[in-house]
Enzyme design. Structure first.
Site, PDB file in Angstrom:
ATOM      1  N   ASP A 128     -34.708   8.227  36.524  1.00 49.87           N
ATOM      2  CA  ASP A 128     -34.721   6.728  36.625  1.00 49.87           C
ATOM      3  C   ASP A 128     -33.778   6.277  37.628  1.00 49.87           C
ATOM      4  O   ASP A 128     -33.998   5.195  37.771  1.00 49.87           O
ATOM      5  CB  ASP A 128     -34.623   6.416  35.014  1.00 49.87           C
ATOM      6  CG  ASP A 128     -35.646   6.664  34.353  1.00 49.87           C
ATOM      7  OD1 ASP A 128     -36.957   6.862  34.631  1.00 49.87           O
ATOM      8  OD2 ASP A 128     -35.591   6.781  32.944  1.00 49.87           O
ATOM      9  N   ARG A 155     -54.650   5.992  47.338  1.00 53.77           N
ATOM     10  CA  ARG A 155     -55.033   4.890  48.219  1.00 53.77           C
ATOM     11  C   ARG A 155     -56.193   5.375  48.794  1.00 53.77           C
ATOM     12  O   ARG A 155     -56.971   4.615  49.256  1.00 53.77           O
ATOM     13  CB  ARG A 155     -53.989   5.408  49.465  1.00 53.77           C
ATOM     14  CG  ARG A 155     -54.164   4.718  50.748  1.00 53.77           C
ATOM     15  CD  ARG A 155     -53.185   5.166  51.875  1.00 53.77           C
ATOM     16  NE  ARG A 155     -51.801   5.071  51.437  1.00 53.77           N
ATOM     17  CZ  ARG A 155     -51.207   3.776  51.805  1.00 53.77           C
ATOM     18  NH1 ARG A 155     -51.649   3.000  52.319  1.00 53.77           N
ATOM     19  NH2 ARG A 155     -49.683   3.801  51.619  1.00 53.77           N
ATOM     20  N   MET A 170     -42.558   5.053  36.315  1.00 54.46           N
ATOM     21  CA  MET A 170     -41.307   5.069  35.141  1.00 54.46           C
ATOM     22  C   MET A 170     -40.115   4.208  36.041  1.00 54.46           C
ATOM     23  O   MET A 170     -40.248   3.775  36.989  1.00 54.46           O
ATOM     24  CB  MET A 170     -41.216   6.344  34.846  1.00 54.46           C
ATOM     25  CG  MET A 170     -42.140   6.914  34.097  1.00 54.46           C
ATOM     26  SD  MET A 170     -41.449   8.725  33.238  1.00 54.46           S
ATOM     27  CE  MET A 170     -42.816   8.903  31.952  1.00 54.46           C
ATOM     28  N   GLU A 188     -48.491  -2.948  49.381  1.00 56.01           N
ATOM     29  CA  GLU A 188     -48.426  -4.364  49.605  1.00 56.01           C
ATOM     30  C   GLU A 188     -47.535  -5.185  48.962  1.00 56.01           C
ATOM     31  O   GLU A 188     -47.019  -5.939  49.301  1.00 56.01           O
ATOM     32  CB  GLU A 188     -49.794  -4.898  49.417  1.00 56.01           C
ATOM     33  CG  GLU A 188     -50.997  -4.630  50.731  1.00 56.01           C
ATOM     34  CD  GLU A 188     -51.137  -3.164  50.986  1.00 56.01           C
ATOM     35  OE1 GLU A 188     -51.396  -2.232  50.014  1.00 56.01           O
ATOM     36  OE2 GLU A 188     -50.985  -2.976  52.260  1.00 56.01           O
ATOM     37  N   GLN A 253     -44.770  12.443  36.305  1.00 52.33           N
ATOM     38  CA  GLN A 253     -43.762  11.968  37.195  1.00 52.33           C
ATOM     39  C   GLN A 253     -42.279  12.734  37.071  1.00 52.33           C
ATOM     40  O   GLN A 253     -41.571  12.946  37.594  1.00 52.33           O
ATOM     41  CB  GLN A 253     -43.450  10.467  37.006  1.00 52.33           C
ATOM     42  CG  GLN A 253     -44.366   9.556  37.414  1.00 52.33           C
ATOM     43  CD  GLN A 253     -44.342   8.016  37.207  1.00 52.33           C
ATOM     44  OE1 GLN A 253     -43.680   7.241  37.698  1.00 52.33           O
ATOM     45  NE2 GLN A 253     -44.642   7.809  35.778  1.00 52.33           N
TER      46      GLN A 253
HETATM   47  P1  ATP Z   1     -32.820   9.289  29.456  1.00 48.67           P
HETATM   48  O1  ATP Z   1     -32.189   8.227  30.415  1.00 48.67           O
HETATM   49  O2  ATP Z   1     -33.551  10.229  30.118  1.00 48.67           O
HETATM   50  O3  ATP Z   1     -33.434   8.579  28.392  1.00 48.67           O
HETATM   51  P2  ATP Z   1     -30.394   9.492  27.911  1.00 48.67           P
HETATM   52  O4  ATP Z   1     -29.381  10.651  27.767  1.00 48.67           O
HETATM   53  O5  ATP Z   1     -29.990   8.241  28.102  1.00 48.67           O
HETATM   54  O6  ATP Z   1     -31.453  10.290  28.884  1.00 48.67           O
HETATM   55  P3  ATP Z   1     -31.019   9.162  24.875  1.00 48.67           P
HETATM   56  O7  ATP Z   1     -32.215   9.776  24.252  1.00 48.67           O
HETATM   57  O8  ATP Z   1     -30.656   7.807  24.809  1.00 48.67           O
HETATM   58  O9  ATP Z   1     -31.193   9.684  26.472  1.00 48.67           O
HETATM   59  O10 ATP Z   1     -29.814   9.961  24.553  1.00 48.67           O
HETATM   60  C1  ATP Z   1     -29.967  11.419  24.434  1.00 48.67           C
HETATM   61  C2  ATP Z   1     -29.196  11.935  22.914  1.00 48.67           C
HETATM   62  O11 ATP Z   1     -28.160  11.495  23.218  1.00 48.67           O
HETATM   63  C3  ATP Z   1     -29.591  11.183  22.005  1.00 48.67           C
HETATM   64  O12 ATP Z   1     -31.110  11.794  21.350  1.00 48.67           O
HETATM   65  C4  ATP Z   1     -28.825  11.319  20.918  1.00 48.67           C
HETATM   66  O13 ATP Z   1     -28.931  12.580  20.331  1.00 48.67           O
HETATM   67  C5  ATP Z   1     -27.382  11.467  21.774  1.00 48.67           C
HETATM   68  N1  ATP Z   1     -26.767  10.053  21.807  1.00 48.67           N
HETATM   69  C6  ATP Z   1     -27.433   8.820  22.319  1.00 48.67           C
HETATM   70  N2  ATP Z   1     -26.501   7.622  21.982  1.00 48.67           N
HETATM   71  C7  ATP Z   1     -25.697   8.083  21.193  1.00 48.67           C
HETATM   72  C8  ATP Z   1     -24.525   7.516  20.536  1.00 48.67           C
HETATM   73  N3  ATP Z   1     -24.270   6.319  20.732  1.00 48.67           N
HETATM   74  N4  ATP Z   1     -23.609   8.250  19.883  1.00 48.67           N
HETATM   75  C9  ATP Z   1     -23.817   9.615  19.760  1.00 48.67           C
HETATM   76  N5  ATP Z   1     -24.932  10.274  20.252  1.00 48.67           N
HETATM   77  C10 ATP Z   1     -25.706   9.545  21.235  1.00 48.67           C
END
Ligand code: ATP
Length: 321
Positions: A128, A155, A170, A188, A253
């Site tokens: 992302d 296209r 995404m 476009e 994606q």
């Molecule tokens: P993406 O951007 O691909 O979603 P991400 O790392 O932000 O990646 P999340 O699902 O938000 O994906 O976080 C991944 C994992 O990190 C969660 O499943 C959880 O286990 C852990 N995690 C997220 N937030 C917290 C938090 N506040 N405290 C502790 N662990 C966390």
């Protein structure tokens, strides 16, 4: 005593994660560390899915999409007791340091572990490009290329039938995937959360295109801009008289062999993550700034606000919307 470092991948998988794991494992071993991998992200950490690996473990993965360590989401990792289970597993294996590859959520998990005495380093891995503390996240380039391949195909049929096609991509709440793929496709219109446009202006723009020589159009839209893109294109058809279809590219994606850019950035990040651990850093994450890898405290990184690339958004309006 040699350092014992583990690596895991977490959050949404991204092409290039394997290249990063490879760089972590190989540079760690070369620096004299014992290297471990954790399967299934924090979930696997809590469950003790940990194994020591040698350099051959990461052979032939630099070109592979997804993550050989698999990923998982464990919302309960926010709980103290669950984090303690993870710490115990790390202690049982004698591991003192952990490198996590993922997004902001993954960083938050690493920060909690650091508070409990584990040295942690976060590496930005998500298609992302939505992490404020870095100008680039592993997987973004591959994803843009995948989107372009799909849009090239759409296209063909869009032009043959003189239609309008809205393609939803995404990006979570970040417009970069739509912006960059939209530029590369000469769409476009590019509609992102960073550059909102009213429904009326969308209809007017499409009608003006139809009035000219252009009989078909491609519109790239970030996910979450329209609650239901299929309902929205029905409205477009009604309001403009142009036959309009919608496609959601979805999880395809995320897949595919990483581009050379993603393999190279992932390798650089992996090497630097090990170096940071050896420098005694903890609770930090890596980011790319003006092409150079920089280190931030995770607390500071999570406070940062992502800035949309308004210069590019404005510039591209001279060519696209
Ligand atoms: P993406 O951007 O691909 O979603 P991400 O790392 O932000 O990646 P999340 O699902 O938000 O994906 O976080 C991944 C994992 O990190 C969660 O499943 C959880 O286990 C852990 N995690 C997220 N937030 C917290 C938090 N506040 N405290 C502790 N662990 C966390």
């Amino acid at each position: 005593m040699s350092k014992k470092i583990a690596v895991l991948t977490s959050g949404g998988d991204a092409p290039g994660m394997n290249a990063c794991v490879r760089a972590v494992v190989r540079s760690g071993i070369k620096s004299g560390c014992d290297m471990f991998v954790v399967y299934d992200g924090y979930k696997g950490l809590v469950e003790g899915k940990i194994e020591q690996v040698d350099r051959n473990f990461v052979s032939d993965i630099i070109n592979r999409g997804g993550t050989i360590l698999r990923s998982a989401r464990l919302p309960a990792f926010k709980e103290d007791a669950i984090q303690e289970m993870a710490i115990k597993q790390l202690h049982d294996f004698g591991i003192d340091s952990l490198i996590v590859i993922g997004g902001d959520g993954t960083y938050r998990g690493a920060r909690e572990l650091a508070h409990k005495g584990i040295n942690t380093v976060g590496v930005p891995g998500t298609i992302d490009n939505d992490i404020a503390s870095t100008e680039y996240t592993i997987g973004f380039d591959t994803c843009c290329n995948t989107i372009c391949e799909c849009v090239d195909k759409l296209r063909d049929t869009t032009t043959s039938h003189q239609r309008c096609t809205f393609i939803e991509v995404m990006g979570n709440k970040c417009g970069d995937l739509a912006l960059y793929s939209g530029i590369a496709e000469g769409a476009e219109m590019i509609i992102t959360p960073d550059d909102p446009i009213s429904d009326e202006n969308v209809f007017a723009k499409l009608k003006s295109l139809k009035g000219g020589k252009k009989k078909h159009s491609l519109v790239i839209v970030s996910e979450k801009v329209y609650p239901n893109i299929f309902e929205f294109v029905k409205k477009v058809t009604e309001q403009t008289g142009i036959e309009t279809r919608a496609e959601i590219l979805g999880h395809l994606q995320r897949g595919g062999s990483p581009t050379s850019k993603d393999r190279i950035e992932a390798t650089r990040f992996g090497i630097e993550a090990v170096k940071a651990i050896l420098d005694g850093e903890s609770s930090i994450c890596l980011g790319l700034k003006n092409g150079k890898i920089v280190r931030y405290k995770i607390d500071d990184a999570l406070q940062m606000q992502r800035k949309a690339n308004h210069e590019l958004l404005d510039a591209i309006k001279l060519v696209n919307r």
